[in-house]
Motif scaffolding. Structure first.
Motif: not given
Length: 435
Positions: A93-94, A113-116, A118-122, A396-398
């Motif tokens: 992804l990076a 995924i939703t926080e970092t 989001a622009d990569k997924f439809a 949460g993220r982690k």
């Protein structure tokens, strides 16, 4: 549900073999490609990156979709280990290349995924026919501005799997309804039953439960907030729910009620085969693993009872990469794979509990029993547990990293480290890991 054992063994073997290959060749086509799929000569190729036993390939659904849509060719790579899979997914992804058109997302990774990313997924927000999910399931993969980055596959409502023969030898009830009443409404009662089991069991060296971390996870995931609050701030070190779970799990560890075996870690599978513990907190997806690893020799000895409280442990999503050259075709496939009929089919074949409200009402789900677990009505047990899961599930993220670190900390307590020292070590490791 007689297909559980053989299908699961076949699925695990497939995942391990294909997963090893996937890690060698990567998650996509050439290094400069966004994804491995595309269109050529009227044919659409859709690539998928999956992990574990999600049931999409193992139960024949991908093959069925290809038959019903002859212009579509699906290529799925399955990694056996989710942590390795996700590490590779983050790297790709990076980099923006090497991705599949469709990527599996485990619940512990959803918030990150939703926080970092989001622009990569439809976005699936306006996709027709996708309004059948449990309300809290969709919210787990949604962004603050309303984008839905994937559709849900399974969920992990919890029960308690137990050895009837061991309960009988300890003078405890063996009927699943009576067993559930022993600890109804309170995990403290579960530990109290463990104390009675340890005192009265006459069958040799058998622990009441497999692990302190299993108990900890079951308790924590019964609350709307676990490691983060709704603002996204870390609260694991001051959340009363986490501290209560740590305390009770430490009680079980210090009192010798556990077999000191972390679930899915070395030693746990032999523990199942050799019958070294009498109970295990078991999300629905764990039943097929238990039946495979405990083996035919223990068939009918295991049963399933309601857990003290409703909670969700586990579950996954399917997301589509925004820059996929076959984005619309991939979204159509994801919508079909996660539709109620397909979720019910996966449950019937391997026992993954649907995240679809409609699928939970399907007769194949509601009326399902498990021959291995003494014909336990698993459809009704886990279906009822699914309805008890809190509507709000703050992720949460982690989350995944923190859960694993707490499991390691409780393993220290099981090995003799004082709980306060183990807590300090655990929180220091979490701080280092999540920043």
């Amino acid at each position: 549900m007689g297909t559980y054992g053989s299908l699961r063994r076949k699925a695990v073997a497939t995942a391990a073999t294909v997963g090893a290959l996937a890690l060698v060749v990567g998650c996509g086509g050439s290094d400069d490609s966004v994804t491995g799929g595309g269109k050529k000569d009227g044919k659409v190729t859709i690539t998928m990156g999956l992990y574990g036993v999600m049931g999409l390939k193992e139960t024949g659904l991908l093959e069925q979709y290809e038959k019903e849509n002859p212009e579509v060719d699906i290529k799925a790579e399955i990694a056996g280990d989710e942590q390795t899979y996700y590490t590779a997914l983050q790297t790709r992804l990076a980099a923006g290349n090497g991705l599949k058109d469709i990527q599996g997302i485990e619940i512990g990774r959803a918030k990150e995924i939703t926080e970092t990313q989001a622009d990569k997924f439809a976005d699936f927000a306006d996709t027709p026919g996708t309004d059948h999910f449990l309300p809290w399931k969709e919210s787990q993969i949604s962004t603050g501005d309303g984008k839905v980055l994937g559709l849900g596959t399974d969920i992990g409502p919890m029960a308690v799997c137990y050895r009837k023969d061991y309960f009988e030898q300890a003078g405890l009830p063996t009927d699943r309804e009576e067993v559930g009443k022993l600890w109804e409404g309170d995990w403290k009662k579960y530990v109290e039953v463990g104390r009675a089991f340890k005192k009265d069991f006459k069958g040799g060296k058998v622990a009441f439960t497999d692990s302190a971390s299993g108990l900890f996870n079951a308790m924590v995931y019964g609350y709307p907030e676990q490691y983060y609050d709704e603002k996204g701030d870390l609260i694991y070190d001051r959340n009363p729910a986490v501290k209560e779970a740590w305390g009770l799990a430490s009680d079980a560890a210090e009192e010798g009620l556990t077999a000191k075996l972390r679930q899915f870690q070395p030693g746990w599978d032999p523990g199942l085969a050799n019958g070294t513990f009498a109970t295990a907190v078991c999300p629905a997806w764990m039943l097929s693993h238990i039946s495979e690893k405990a083996g035919e020799a223990n068939k009918g000895k295991w049963d399933v009872a309601r857990a003290p409280k409703g909670a969700n442990w586990g579950g996954s999503f399917l997301g589509v990469i925004e820059k996929s050259p076959v984005k619309e075709e991939a979204k159509k496939l994801v919508a079909w794979l996660t539709a109620p009929e397909q979720q019910a089919h996966i449950f019937k074949e391997i026992g993954n509990i649907p995240s679809s409200k409609e699928a939970l009402e399907n007769a194949d789900v509601k009326d399902a029993t498990s021959e291995y677990f003494d014909n336990a009505p698993i459809g009704r047990i886990f279906g009822a547990a699914a309805q008890e899961i809190p509507d709000k599930q703050v992720l949460g993220r982690k989350d995944g990293t923190i859960k694993d670190t707490f499991s390691q900390g409780l393993a220290l307590v099981e090995q003799g480290t004082a709980r306060d020292k183990a807590w300090k070590t655990t929180t220091e490791r979490i701080e280092k890991a999540v920043g």
